[in-house]
Scaffold this motif. Sequence first.
Motif, PDB file in Angstrom:
ATOM      1  N   UNK A  30       0.835  -1.201   0.000  1.00 52.84           N
ATOM      2  CA  UNK A  30       0.000   0.000   0.000  1.00 52.84           C
ATOM      3  C   UNK A  30       0.869   1.249   0.000  1.00 52.84           C
ATOM      4  N   UNK A  31       1.894   1.274   0.813  1.00 52.94           N
ATOM      5  CA  UNK A  31       2.770   2.444   0.888  1.00 52.94           C
ATOM      6  C   UNK A  31       3.459   2.721  -0.454  1.00 52.94           C
ATOM      7  N   UNK A  32       3.719   1.664  -1.235  1.00 53.10           N
ATOM      8  CA  UNK A  32       4.358   1.841  -2.537  1.00 53.10           C
ATOM      9  C   UNK A  32       3.433   2.500  -3.553  1.00 53.10           C
ATOM     10  N   UNK A  33       2.142   2.574  -3.244  1.00 48.78           N
ATOM     11  CA  UNK A  33       1.163   3.171  -4.162  1.00 48.78           C
ATOM     12  C   UNK A  33       0.793   4.597  -3.770  1.00 48.78           C
ATOM     13  N   UNK A  34       1.639   5.236  -3.008  1.00 45.37           N
ATOM     14  CA  UNK A  34       1.350   6.590  -2.547  1.00 45.37           C
ATOM     15  C   UNK A  34       1.204   7.560  -3.711  1.00 45.37           C
ATOM     16  N   UNK A  35       2.040   7.402  -4.745  1.00 44.59           N
ATOM     17  CA  UNK A  35       2.006   8.312  -5.889  1.00 44.59           C
ATOM     18  C   UNK A  35       1.234   7.757  -7.078  1.00 44.59           C
ATOM     19  N   UNK A  36       1.175   6.438  -7.198  1.00 50.52           N
ATOM     20  CA  UNK A  36       0.510   5.824  -8.353  1.00 50.52           C
ATOM     21  C   UNK A  36      -0.100   4.493  -7.932  1.00 50.52           C
ATOM     22  N   UNK A  37      -1.427   4.383  -8.041  1.00 50.29           N
ATOM     23  CA  UNK A  37      -2.095   3.117  -7.712  1.00 50.29           C
ATOM     24  C   UNK A  37      -1.753   2.079  -8.771  1.00 50.29           C
ATOM     25  N   UNK A  38      -1.599   0.835  -8.344  1.00 52.68           N
ATOM     26  CA  UNK A  38      -1.160  -0.225  -9.245  1.00 52.68           C
ATOM     27  C   UNK A  38      -2.208  -0.628 -10.275  1.00 52.68           C
ATOM     28  N   UNK A  39      -3.431  -0.143 -10.146  1.00 59.44           N
ATOM     29  CA  UNK A  39      -4.435  -0.479 -11.155  1.00 59.44           C
ATOM     30  C   UNK A  39      -4.046   0.076 -12.520  1.00 59.44           C
ATOM     31  N   UNK A  40      -3.192   1.096 -12.573  1.00 58.73           N
ATOM     32  CA  UNK A  40      -2.747   1.671 -13.848  1.00 58.73           C
ATOM     33  C   UNK A  40      -1.584   0.885 -14.449  1.00 58.73           C
ATOM     34  N   UNK A  41      -0.434   0.780 -13.787  1.00 58.45           N
ATOM     35  CA  UNK A  41       0.661   0.007 -14.405  1.00 58.45           C
ATOM     36  C   UNK A  41       0.401  -1.495 -14.409  1.00 58.45           C
ATOM     37  N   UNK A  42      -0.473  -1.974 -13.545  1.00 50.93           N
ATOM     38  CA  UNK A  42      -0.774  -3.403 -13.465  1.00 50.93           C
ATOM     39  C   UNK A  42      -2.231  -3.678 -13.874  1.00 50.93           C
ATOM     40  N   UNK A  97       5.673  -8.175 -18.984  1.00 51.11           N
ATOM     41  CA  UNK A  97       5.599  -6.719 -19.136  1.00 51.11           C
ATOM     42  C   UNK A  97       6.069  -6.001 -17.877  1.00 51.11           C
ATOM     43  N   UNK A  98       5.736  -6.567 -16.710  1.00 47.57           N
ATOM     44  CA  UNK A  98       6.163  -5.949 -15.446  1.00 47.57           C
ATOM     45  C   UNK A  98       7.675  -5.927 -15.339  1.00 47.57           C
ATOM     46  N   UNK A  99       8.311  -7.004 -15.798  1.00 48.72           N
ATOM     47  CA  UNK A  99       9.776  -7.058 -15.763  1.00 48.72           C
ATOM     48  C   UNK A  99      10.386  -6.002 -16.684  1.00 48.72           C
ATOM     49  N   UNK A 100       9.745  -5.789 -17.843  1.00 47.90           N
ATOM     50  CA  UNK A 100      10.241  -4.771 -18.779  1.00 47.90           C
ATOM     51  C   UNK A 100      10.054  -3.364 -18.200  1.00 47.90           C
ATOM     52  N   UNK A 101       8.837  -3.089 -17.679  1.00 50.07           N
ATOM     53  CA  UNK A 101       8.559  -1.764 -17.112  1.00 50.07           C
ATOM     54  C   UNK A 101       9.465  -1.453 -15.934  1.00 50.07           C
ATOM     55  N   UNK A 102       9.857  -2.482 -15.218  1.00 46.88           N
ATOM     56  CA  UNK A 102      10.725  -2.281 -14.052  1.00 46.88           C
ATOM     57  C   UNK A 102      12.078  -1.720 -14.460  1.00 46.88           C
ATOM     58  N   UNK A 103      12.467  -1.976 -15.704  1.00 49.46           N
ATOM     59  CA  UNK A 103      13.780  -1.527 -16.183  1.00 49.46           C
ATOM     60  C   UNK A 103      13.727  -0.183 -16.899  1.00 49.46           C
ATOM     61  N   UNK A 104      12.536   0.394 -17.074  1.00 44.23           N
ATOM     62  CA  UNK A 104      12.421   1.705 -17.716  1.00 44.23           C
ATOM     63  C   UNK A 104      12.550   2.795 -16.645  1.00 44.23           C
ATOM     64  N   UNK A 105      13.545   3.648 -16.707  1.00 41.53           N
ATOM     65  CA  UNK A 105      13.834   4.598 -15.611  1.00 41.53           C
ATOM     66  C   UNK A 105      12.669   5.507 -15.240  1.00 41.53           C
ATOM     67  N   UNK A 106      11.998   6.118 -16.218  1.00 39.55           N
ATOM     68  CA  UNK A 106      10.976   7.110 -15.879  1.00 39.55           C
ATOM     69  C   UNK A 106       9.709   6.452 -15.300  1.00 39.55           C
ATOM     70  N   UNK A 107       9.518   5.162 -15.565  1.00 40.17           N
ATOM     71  CA  UNK A 107       8.426   4.434 -14.933  1.00 40.17           C
ATOM     72  C   UNK A 107       8.855   3.873 -13.587  1.00 40.17           C
ATOM     73  N   UNK A 108      10.109   3.458 -13.514  1.00 42.98           N
ATOM     74  CA  UNK A 108      10.634   2.849 -12.291  1.00 42.98           C
ATOM     75  C   UNK A 108      10.628   3.823 -11.114  1.00 42.98           C
ATOM     76  N   UNK A 109      10.606   5.148 -11.389  1.00 42.65           N
ATOM     77  CA  UNK A 109      10.633   6.126 -10.308  1.00 42.65           C
ATOM     78  C   UNK A 109       9.368   6.084  -9.437  1.00 42.65           C
ATOM     79  N   UNK A 110       8.268   5.520  -9.972  1.00 45.93           N
ATOM     80  CA  UNK A 110       7.041   5.464  -9.223  1.00 45.93           C
ATOM     81  C   UNK A 110       7.029   4.299  -8.226  1.00 45.93           C
ATOM     82  N   UNK A 111       7.995   3.391  -8.339  1.00 43.53           N
ATOM     83  CA  UNK A 111       7.981   2.200  -7.484  1.00 43.53           C
ATOM     84  C   UNK A 111       8.965   2.353  -6.349  1.00 43.53           C
TER      85      UNK A 111
END
Length: 324
Positions: free
Chosen positions: A171-183, A310-324
Amino acid sequence: MQAMTFIGPVILLGIVLGFVTIAILFERKVIGWMQGRHGPNRVGPWGVLQSVADVLKLLLKEDIIPHQADRSLFKWAPVIAFIPAFAVLAVIPYTSSLFFADIGVGLLYYIAVSSITTIGVLAGGWASNNKYALLGAMRSAAQMISYEIPLVMAVIGVVMSVGSLNLIRIVEAQKDLWFILPQFIGFVVFFISSLAELNRTPFDLPEAESELVAGYHVEYTGFRFAFFMLTEYVYVFAMAGLTTVLFLGGWNPLFGMDFIPPIIWFALKFSLIVFALFWIRATLPRIRIDQLMQLGWKVLLPLALANIFLSAILKEIPWINQFY
């Protein structure tokens, strides 16, 4: 400490029983409204005491055990089904400070313990010594085991993003972005699989009245039947809470709306999921058993695998990874 150990589960049980009472009435009212019917309107003002009347009716009904049933297993099956449903509620966090147990592997605990309910359902159908009950129990076992796989795989993307199985950290990891969007793919797979796990329409094959009379609990009456029904609605509570935690940000507010208390945010998201479950029941017809299996193995499982990739790929993209 010992007093709190005892009081905590009692409070949780009271909350759950209150939810079940309201949810049964709300479901019947919502379905009646959507289908152009009145719903309960005789017992109490606007029918608000209908759930209370139903409980009293079940408590007063005769407790019948079939003559050739396995008596001990027949009696224990509803309890075996209910205990895991209640036990998983302990790890669901409602706010950062309101929870009953904070363990490091809360998500793993939920998945492991909830699967035990299948044993109670299978035992109830087999112990009844009734072919319709046994068929319903076997259907339920096949359905729960089949949909448990995409259900678990759908949350792997969330676990990969957070790096933890702890529900509070998720839950704390979703402070800036809820996972319903990237997931979003994972959310869709998880939600559909949860319908099958809950035996909710359109996946209520274990209780198909037109084919199996009532399914695995066809021989149960009175309080024992009520235990099976209670188990289903407790799982509605648990699954709605888990969905809120994993994909809707738990108690995290929308941007700029911090003035609303966290528990209110959790309750709003939780209520939205519960309403969606009732909405689907009022809208969709029951599917066939072959369609059920094909959807689980040929559609949801590949989608869950694709979501992990897809999650593994997104995890390696810097501008997306900043939300996690």
